[in-house]
Write a protein that holds these residues in place. Structure first.
Motif, short mmCIF file in Angstrom:
data_model
loop_
_atom_site.label_atom_id
_atom_site.label_comp_id
_atom_site.label_asym_id
_atom_site.label_seq_id
_atom_site.Cartn_x
_atom_site.Cartn_y
_atom_site.Cartn_z
N PRO A 120 0.81 -1.28 -0.03
CA PRO A 120 0.12 -0.02 0.04
C PRO A 120 1.03 1.41 0.00
CG PRO A 120 -0.08 -1.07 2.18
CD PRO A 120 0.75 -1.95 1.21
N LEU A 121 2.03 1.28 0.04
CA LEU A 121 2.86 2.19 0.32
C LEU A 121 3.61 2.80 -1.16
CD1 LEU A 121 5.10 1.94 3.35
CD2 LEU A 121 2.90 3.14 3.27
N GLY A 122 3.29 2.04 -2.12
CA GLY A 122 3.68 2.22 -3.36
C GLY A 122 5.17 1.90 -3.52
N SER A 123 5.95 2.73 -4.45
CA SER A 123 7.34 2.55 -4.67
C SER A 123 8.17 3.45 -3.93
CB SER A 123 7.79 2.76 -6.10
OG SER A 123 7.45 4.15 -6.34
N ARG A 124 7.73 4.69 -3.08
CA ARG A 124 8.44 5.44 -2.16
C ARG A 124 7.61 5.89 -1.04
NH1 ARG A 124 11.03 3.91 -6.19
NH2 ARG A 124 12.34 5.43 -7.42
N TRP A 125 8.53 6.35 0.09
CA TRP A 125 8.09 6.42 1.40
C TRP A 125 8.88 7.79 1.70
CZ3 TRP A 125 4.42 6.45 4.96
CH2 TRP A 125 4.59 6.47 6.43
N ILE A 126 8.08 8.71 2.35
CA ILE A 126 8.92 10.11 2.92
C ILE A 126 7.96 10.32 4.31
CG2 ILE A 126 9.36 12.36 2.72
CD1 ILE A 126 8.82 12.08 -0.37
N HIS A 151 4.38 5.87 11.97
CA HIS A 151 4.85 7.06 11.04
C HIS A 151 3.73 7.50 10.23
CE1 HIS A 151 8.92 5.61 12.55
NE2 HIS A 151 9.26 6.68 12.69
N VAL A 152 3.56 8.80 10.23
CA VAL A 152 2.62 9.40 9.06
C VAL A 152 3.79 9.89 7.95
CG1 VAL A 152 1.22 11.17 8.28
CG2 VAL A 152 1.02 9.87 10.66
N GLY A 153 3.41 9.73 6.71
CA GLY A 153 4.29 10.32 5.76
C GLY A 153 3.66 10.16 4.44
N LEU A 154 4.25 10.48 3.33
CA LEU A 154 3.82 10.62 2.06
C LEU A 154 4.39 9.42 1.35
CD1 LEU A 154 5.58 13.93 2.19
CD2 LEU A 154 3.41 14.13 1.00
N HIS A 155 3.46 8.94 0.40
CA HIS A 155 3.92 7.33 -0.24
C HIS A 155 3.09 7.53 -1.56
CE1 HIS A 155 0.28 5.41 1.33
NE2 HIS A 155 0.52 5.90 2.55
N GLY A 156 3.22 6.47 -2.19
CA GLY A 156 2.60 6.10 -3.36
C GLY A 156 1.41 5.18 -2.90
N THR A 157 0.59 4.90 -3.95
CA THR A 157 -0.50 3.96 -3.52
C THR A 157 -0.87 3.11 -4.76
OG1 THR A 157 -2.70 3.81 -2.79
CG2 THR A 157 -2.21 5.52 -3.98
N HIS A 169 -5.16 6.50 6.92
CA HIS A 169 -5.14 6.52 8.28
C HIS A 169 -4.13 7.79 8.90
CE1 HIS A 169 -6.51 2.03 7.89
NE2 HIS A 169 -7.24 2.94 8.79
N GLY A 170 -4.00 8.65 8.10
CA GLY A 170 -3.03 10.00 8.45
C GLY A 170 -2.17 10.08 7.31
N CYS A 171 -1.79 9.23 6.66
CA CYS A 171 -0.83 9.45 5.53
C CYS A 171 -1.51 10.16 4.54
CB CYS A 171 -0.12 8.09 5.10
SG CYS A 171 0.97 7.18 6.20
N VAL A 172 -0.23 10.49 3.53
CA VAL A 172 -0.52 11.42 2.31
C VAL A 172 -0.40 10.50 1.13
CG1 VAL A 172 0.01 13.35 1.06
CG2 VAL A 172 -0.13 13.32 3.58
N ARG A 173 -1.29 10.25 0.53
CA ARG A 173 -1.26 9.20 -0.61
C ARG A 173 -1.22 10.03 -1.85
NH1 ARG A 173 -6.05 4.79 0.50
NH2 ARG A 173 -5.31 4.30 2.72
N LEU A 174 -0.23 9.47 -2.70
CA LEU A 174 0.14 10.28 -4.02
C LEU A 174 0.15 9.18 -5.18
CD1 LEU A 174 3.27 12.65 -3.07
CD2 LEU A 174 0.73 13.34 -2.99
N TYR A 175 -0.23 9.64 -6.49
CA TYR A 175 0.05 8.78 -7.58
C TYR A 175 1.47 8.24 -7.48
CZ TYR A 175 -4.35 10.59 -9.52
OH TYR A 175 -5.94 10.53 -9.38
N ASP A 176 1.89 7.38 -8.08
CA ASP A 176 3.30 6.66 -7.85
C ASP A 176 4.14 7.63 -8.75
OD1 ASP A 176 4.52 4.45 -6.30
OD2 ASP A 176 5.40 4.03 -8.05
N GLU A 177 3.70 8.07 -9.69
CA GLU A 177 4.58 8.99 -10.55
C GLU A 177 4.67 10.32 -9.79
OE1 GLU A 177 0.33 9.40 -12.39
OE2 GLU A 177 1.54 7.65 -11.61
N HIS A 178 3.99 10.84 -9.18
CA HIS A 178 4.14 11.94 -8.28
C HIS A 178 4.85 11.66 -7.05
CE1 HIS A 178 0.21 13.61 -10.25
NE2 HIS A 178 1.07 13.90 -11.07
#
Length: 196
Positions: A120-126, A151-157, A169-178
């Motif tokens: 569910p985190l996609g290819s990157r986690w911040i 942790h809460v972070g930005l990630h792909g989905t 659940h608090g994280c920030v989901r972005l398109y994987d290319e973003h």
């Protein structure tokens, strides 16, 4: 006699109880309307826009992530944010750590999901926020209790339909290319500002 009467009353009271109903799943929130660059920047406080450093700014209600550098818009992308009861934490934060092809551990069950299409985190986690208070709550379908620090972070989905909605659940989901672009543009220590 008193004991028998008390048991009969308790048994009668129990028989009259209504069956416990499970709470229905929450409806899926609508996608936030897309704004122009000028409209999105106008939502940001002057103090945030006038900073001279590079910073990520998440505007929760418009569900947009903005990268500002020297006060100029460098990147703006749609984002999914925390749902009611699991809101993305407001305030001033910093990038804590970054990961390529992250492993995800379910915060309630501890089940580990390796990198790949089902993660569910996609290819990157911040990561930008840590919480060790063991929060828990309704996740839209059931009550979840978090084990240990999270942790809460930005990630792909892999769930593209969630981007632009308040469903996490608090994280920030972005398109994987973003998230790949954002990942390459920020460093550990980059400020992350989360606005209502």
């Amino acid at each position: 006699m008193l004991r028998a009467t008390l048991l009969a009353v308790l048994a009668g009271a129990c028989l009259q109880l209504e069956p416990v109903q499970a709470r229905p799943a929450d409806p899926i929130p609508p996608v936030a309307p897309w704004l122009s660059d000028a409209e999105a920047l106008a939502l940001l406080p002057t103090a945030v826009r006038s900073r001279s450093n590079k910073q990520l700014v998440l505007h929760r209600s418009s569900r947009q992530l903005i990268l500002l550098e020297q006060g100029q818009l460098r990147l703006r992308v749609p984002a999914a944010v925390g749902t009611q009861g699991w809101e993305t934490p407001l305030g001033e934060h910093r990038v804590l750590f970054k990961a390529v092809d992250p492993v995800w551990r379910h915060p309630g069950t501890g089940v580990v999901v390796p990198p790949g299409g089902r993660n569910p985190l996609g290819s990157r986690w911040i990561a930008f926020y840590q919480d060790c208070s063991n929060p828990g709550g309704w996740d839209g379908e059931k009550v979840v209790q978090v084990r240990g620090c999270s942790h809460v972070g930005l990630h792909g989905t892999p769930h593209r339909w969630t981007v632009g909605r308040a469903v996490s659940h608090g994280c920030v989901r972005l398109y994987d290319e973003h998230i790949r672009r954002v990942f390459d543009l920020v460093d550990v220590g980059t400020p992350v500002v989360v606005l209502p």
